[in-house]
Design a protein around this motif. Structure first.
Motif, PDB file in Angstrom:
ATOM      1  N   SER A   1      44.228 -24.350  47.514  1.00  0.00           N
ATOM      2  CA  SER A   1      44.653 -25.538  46.779  1.00  0.00           C
ATOM      3  C   SER A   1      43.743 -26.729  47.027  1.00  0.00           C
ATOM      4  CB  SER A   1      46.088 -25.904  47.169  1.00  0.00           C
ATOM      5  OG  SER A   1      46.162 -26.326  48.528  1.00  0.00           O
ATOM      6  N   PHE A   2      42.943 -26.696  48.096  1.00  0.00           N
ATOM      7  CA  PHE A   2      42.033 -27.797  48.421  1.00  0.00           C
ATOM      8  C   PHE A   2      40.580 -27.475  48.068  1.00  0.00           C
ATOM      9  CE2 PHE A   2      45.562 -28.407  51.479  1.00  0.00           C
ATOM     10  CZ  PHE A   2      45.971 -29.664  51.065  1.00  0.00           C
ATOM     11  N   LYS A   3      40.335 -26.361  47.400  1.00  0.00           N
ATOM     12  CA  LYS A   3      38.974 -25.994  47.024  1.00  0.00           C
ATOM     13  C   LYS A   3      38.599 -26.604  45.682  1.00  0.00           C
ATOM     14  CE  LYS A   3      39.109 -21.470  49.355  1.00  0.00           C
ATOM     15  NZ  LYS A   3      39.037 -20.001  49.162  1.00  0.00           N
ATOM     16  N   THR A   4      37.308 -26.746  45.466  1.00  0.00           N
ATOM     17  CA  THR A   4      36.822 -27.152  44.156  1.00  0.00           C
ATOM     18  C   THR A   4      36.946 -25.971  43.193  1.00  0.00           C
ATOM     19  OG1 THR A   4      34.556 -26.486  44.669  1.00  0.00           O
ATOM     20  CG2 THR A   4      35.198 -28.756  45.200  1.00  0.00           C
ATOM     21  N   THR A   5      36.901 -26.266  41.906  1.00  0.00           N
ATOM     22  CA  THR A   5      37.013 -25.200  40.908  1.00  0.00           C
ATOM     23  C   THR A   5      35.876 -24.196  41.041  1.00  0.00           C
ATOM     24  OG1 THR A   5      38.064 -26.770  39.391  1.00  0.00           O
ATOM     25  CG2 THR A   5      37.222 -24.730  38.442  1.00  0.00           C
ATOM     26  N   PHE A   6      34.679 -24.677  41.299  1.00  0.00           N
ATOM     27  CA  PHE A   6      33.524 -23.789  41.452  1.00  0.00           C
ATOM     28  C   PHE A   6      33.709 -22.850  42.639  1.00  0.00           C
ATOM     29  CE2 PHE A   6      29.378 -22.847  43.328  1.00  0.00           C
ATOM     30  CZ  PHE A   6      28.741 -22.241  42.247  1.00  0.00           C
ATOM     31  N   GLU A   7      34.189 -23.388  43.759  1.00  0.00           N
ATOM     32  CA  GLU A   7      34.378 -22.570  44.944  1.00  0.00           C
ATOM     33  C   GLU A   7      35.560 -21.609  44.787  1.00  0.00           C
ATOM     34  OE1 GLU A   7      34.943 -23.098  49.801  1.00  0.00           O
ATOM     35  OE2 GLU A   7      34.884 -24.857  48.484  1.00  0.00           O
ATOM     36  N   LEU A   8      36.606 -22.047  44.074  1.00  0.00           N
ATOM     37  CA  LEU A   8      37.786 -21.219  43.907  1.00  0.00           C
ATOM     38  C   LEU A   8      37.490 -19.954  43.106  1.00  0.00           C
ATOM     39  CD1 LEU A   8      40.864 -20.921  44.302  1.00  0.00           C
ATOM     40  CD2 LEU A   8      41.170 -22.230  42.193  1.00  0.00           C
ATOM     41  N   TYR A   9      36.672 -20.119  42.065  1.00  0.00           N
ATOM     42  CA  TYR A   9      36.365 -18.969  41.213  1.00  0.00           C
ATOM     43  C   TYR A   9      35.040 -18.296  41.583  1.00  0.00           C
ATOM     44  CZ  TYR A   9      40.090 -20.678  38.187  1.00  0.00           C
ATOM     45  OH  TYR A   9      41.305 -21.082  37.692  1.00  0.00           O
ATOM     46  N   GLY A  10      34.402 -18.775  42.631  1.00  0.00           N
ATOM     47  CA  GLY A  10      33.121 -18.219  43.024  1.00  0.00           C
ATOM     48  C   GLY A  10      33.252 -16.894  43.752  1.00  0.00           C
ATOM     49  N   ALA A  11      32.160 -16.192  43.826  1.00  0.00           N
ATOM     50  CA  ALA A  11      32.109 -14.911  44.542  1.00  0.00           C
ATOM     51  C   ALA A  11      30.901 -14.923  45.478  1.00  0.00           C
ATOM     52  CB  ALA A  11      32.010 -13.751  43.545  1.00  0.00           C
ATOM     53  N   PRO A  12      31.083 -14.422  46.701  1.00  0.00           N
ATOM     54  CA  PRO A  12      32.332 -13.912  47.285  1.00  0.00           C
ATOM     55  C   PRO A  12      33.306 -15.041  47.620  1.00  0.00           C
ATOM     56  CG  PRO A  12      30.623 -13.955  48.941  1.00  0.00           C
ATOM     57  CD  PRO A  12      29.954 -14.344  47.650  1.00  0.00           C
ATOM     58  N   PRO A  13      34.590 -14.746  47.734  1.00  0.00           N
ATOM     59  CA  PRO A  13      35.566 -15.805  48.035  1.00  0.00           C
ATOM     60  C   PRO A  13      35.397 -16.357  49.441  1.00  0.00           C
ATOM     61  CG  PRO A  13      36.597 -13.643  48.131  1.00  0.00           C
ATOM     62  CD  PRO A  13      35.215 -13.426  47.591  1.00  0.00           C
ATOM     63  N   THR A  14      35.767 -17.602  49.608  1.00  0.00           N
ATOM     64  CA  THR A  14      35.688 -18.252  50.917  1.00  0.00           C
ATOM     65  C   THR A  14      37.093 -18.405  51.485  1.00  0.00           C
ATOM     66  OG1 THR A  14      35.777 -20.428  49.851  1.00  0.00           O
ATOM     67  CG2 THR A  14      33.599 -19.507  50.313  1.00  0.00           C
ATOM     68  N   TYR A  15      37.183 -18.317  52.814  1.00  0.00           N
ATOM     69  CA  TYR A  15      38.500 -18.370  53.454  1.00  0.00           C
ATOM     70  C   TYR A  15      38.991 -19.798  53.673  1.00  0.00           C
ATOM     71  CZ  TYR A  15      38.002 -13.380  54.337  1.00  0.00           C
ATOM     72  OH  TYR A  15      37.858 -12.019  54.192  1.00  0.00           O
ATOM     73  N   TYR A  16      38.090 -20.748  53.638  1.00  0.00           N
ATOM     74  CA  TYR A  16      38.487 -22.144  53.807  1.00  0.00           C
ATOM     75  C   TYR A  16      37.600 -22.997  52.904  1.00  0.00           C
ATOM     76  CZ  TYR A  16      34.346 -22.205  56.805  1.00  0.00           C
ATOM     77  OH  TYR A  16      33.063 -22.084  57.290  1.00  0.00           O
ATOM     78  N   PRO A  17      38.075 -24.148  52.475  1.00  0.00           N
ATOM     79  CA  PRO A  17      37.286 -24.978  51.556  1.00  0.00           C
ATOM     80  C   PRO A  17      36.066 -25.598  52.245  1.00  0.00           C
ATOM     81  CG  PRO A  17      39.309 -26.104  52.195  1.00  0.00           C
ATOM     82  CD  PRO A  17      39.400 -24.720  52.751  1.00  0.00           C
ATOM     83  N   HIS A  18      34.899 -25.329  51.696  1.00  0.00           N
ATOM     84  CA  HIS A  18      33.677 -25.953  52.224  1.00  0.00           C
ATOM     85  C   HIS A  18      33.577 -27.417  51.800  1.00  0.00           C
ATOM     86  CE1 HIS A  18      32.114 -22.215  53.825  1.00  0.00           C
ATOM     87  NE2 HIS A  18      32.346 -21.615  52.673  1.00  0.00           N
ATOM     88  N   LYS A  19      34.183 -27.723  50.666  1.00  0.00           N
ATOM     89  CA  LYS A  19      34.237 -29.101  50.195  1.00  0.00           C
ATOM     90  C   LYS A  19      35.698 -29.430  49.890  1.00  0.00           C
ATOM     91  CE  LYS A  19      32.318 -32.372  46.867  1.00  0.00           C
ATOM     92  NZ  LYS A  19      31.442 -32.541  45.672  1.00  0.00           N
ATOM     93  N   PHE A  20      36.312 -30.229  50.751  1.00  0.00           N
ATOM     94  CA  PHE A  20      37.729 -30.573  50.634  1.00  0.00           C
ATOM     95  C   PHE A  20      37.947 -31.505  49.443  1.00  0.00           C
ATOM     96  CE2 PHE A  20      41.548 -32.945  51.611  1.00  0.00           C
ATOM     97  CZ  PHE A  20      42.403 -31.981  52.116  1.00  0.00           C
ATOM     98  N   THR A  21      38.924 -31.191  48.583  1.00  0.00           N
ATOM     99  CA  THR A  21      39.214 -32.020  47.426  1.00  0.00           C
ATOM    100  C   THR A  21      40.701 -31.983  47.086  1.00  0.00           C
ATOM    101  OG1 THR A  21      38.748 -32.369  45.061  1.00  0.00           O
ATOM    102  CG2 THR A  21      38.721 -30.101  45.862  1.00  0.00           C
ATOM    103  N   LEU A  22      41.196 -33.081  46.534  1.00  0.00           N
ATOM    104  CA  LEU A  22      42.584 -33.184  46.078  1.00  0.00           C
ATOM    105  C   LEU A  22      42.666 -33.184  44.550  1.00  0.00           C
ATOM    106  CD1 LEU A  22      43.926 -35.923  48.532  1.00  0.00           C
ATOM    107  CD2 LEU A  22      44.365 -33.467  48.640  1.00  0.00           C
ATOM    108  N   ALA A  23      41.616 -32.743  43.905  1.00  0.00           N
ATOM    109  CA  ALA A  23      41.549 -32.810  42.443  1.00  0.00           C
ATOM    110  C   ALA A  23      42.674 -32.019  41.792  1.00  0.00           C
ATOM    111  CB  ALA A  23      40.188 -32.294  41.969  1.00  0.00           C
ATOM    112  N   SER A  24      42.993 -30.843  42.337  1.00  0.00           N
ATOM    113  CA  SER A  24      44.043 -30.026  41.722  1.00  0.00           C
ATOM    114  C   SER A  24      45.408 -30.693  41.848  1.00  0.00           C
ATOM    115  CB  SER A  24      44.068 -28.639  42.368  1.00  0.00           C
ATOM    116  OG  SER A  24      44.345 -28.735  43.758  1.00  0.00           O
ATOM    117  N   TYR A  25      45.677 -31.370  42.964  1.00  0.00           N
ATOM    118  CA  TYR A  25      46.955 -32.064  43.133  1.00  0.00           C
ATOM    119  C   TYR A  25      47.036 -33.278  42.197  1.00  0.00           C
ATOM    120  CZ  TYR A  25      47.853 -29.284  47.324  1.00  0.00           C
ATOM    121  OH  TYR A  25      48.085 -28.245  48.191  1.00  0.00           O
TER     122      TYR A  25
END
Length: 280
Positions: free
Chosen positions: A37-61
């Motif tokens: 929920s704290f990932k950017t859209t690029f990181e969320l749909y990127g491959a391979p998936p990441t276990y924690y957000p490399h760039k913290f964001t509240l954009a989705s909230y």
């Protein structure tokens, strides 16, 4: 002696490892939801998936509350869940007390028949309940959901409270009524405090049932602003786009009230278990 002690230590280590593994297995989906929920859209749909957000964001909230009706869905879900729980506890408490304290024809048969109603899957009741909702002209209202959820949760709630009332000695009530207490005073001052663990357990069941319910909320509610959270979140999955960022953030927000509720009632549940009928 040392050999048996070493085996005992190894068994305990394996037990702890098994418990930790099971806890991590159960927590992983929840932790993944929070992290995503704290990932950017690029990181969320990127491959391979990441276990924690490399760039913290509240954009989705921010988009969840500003670009959707999630705030209204949240309010609707709270009203429906609280209304269902309060009315269900009230009706189930009165009925359970009647089944355990009064003798009348058919009492035992009715008590045994309670859970039979609960055996029917909700999908079988969808059409009859929908016709009732239409005839009563409460379609697309919160009352349609509250009354439906009460009908769904009441059989098990009644059975659960009946079991707790049966554990309360009737001699306590008789002693209080001999001292001049009225029936209502006995129920309010003796029966309900001793049955508090059962009331809490029943409220947990009722609020979870109504908070997560999807089928009837989808059938009875058509307006976007009157939807509940489960139905609203599924709207983010369409034939053209899947908004997993909004689904993750919405799921986190939907989990917070339930988590707070569980933490809050824990102390009351422990206090009620430690309480007794006779003090001093």
């Amino acid at each position: 002696m040392k050999k048996f002690k070493g085996i005992k230590i190894v068994k305990r280590i394996l037990l702890y490892l098994g418990v930790v593994t099971l806890v991590l297995f159960c927590l992983f989906p929840f932790l993944w939801m929070i992290s995503s929920s704290f990932k950017t859209t690029f990181e969320l749909y990127g491959a391979p998936p990441t276990y924690y957000p490399h760039k913290f964001t509240l954009a989705s909230y921010i988009e969840l509350f500003k670009g959707t009706f999630f705030a209204r869905w949240f309010i609707n879900t709270c009203i429906v869940a609280i209304g269902t729980t309060l009315l269900c506890i009230l009706v189930a408490s009165v009925a359970a007390y009647s089944l355990t304290r009064y003798k009348y024809p058919g009492r035992a048969s009715f008590a045994n028949f309670i859970l039979v109603v609960y055996m029917f899957p909700p999908i079988l009741l969808a059409i009859p309940l929908y016709l009732l909702v239409i005839n009563w002209r409460i379609a697309d209202t919160r009352w349609a959901l509250i009354l439906t959820y009460i009908a769904n949760a009441l059989p098990y709630s009644l059975w659960l409270l009946r079991a707790f009332f049966q554990t309360i000695p009737i001699e306590l009530e008789d002693a209080a009524m001999i001292d001049g207490a009225s029936r209502w005073r006995v129920i309010r001052s003796i029966v309900m405090p001793l049955a508090l663990p059962g009331v809490i357990a029943t409220s947990v069941f009722a609020i979870i049932t109504s908070w997560n319910e999807y089928l009837f909320a989808m059938l009875f509610i058509s307006s976007e602003v009157k939807k509940t959270i489960p139905v609203g979140l599924t709207g983010f999955i369409t034939a053209h786009e899947d908004r997993w960022d909004l689904i993750f953030s919405g799921s986190v927000m939907a989990s917070i009230p339930v988590l707070i509720f569980f933490i809050y009632i824990q102390k009351f549940l422990i206090e009620a278990w430690g309480a007794g009928g006779v003090k001093g």
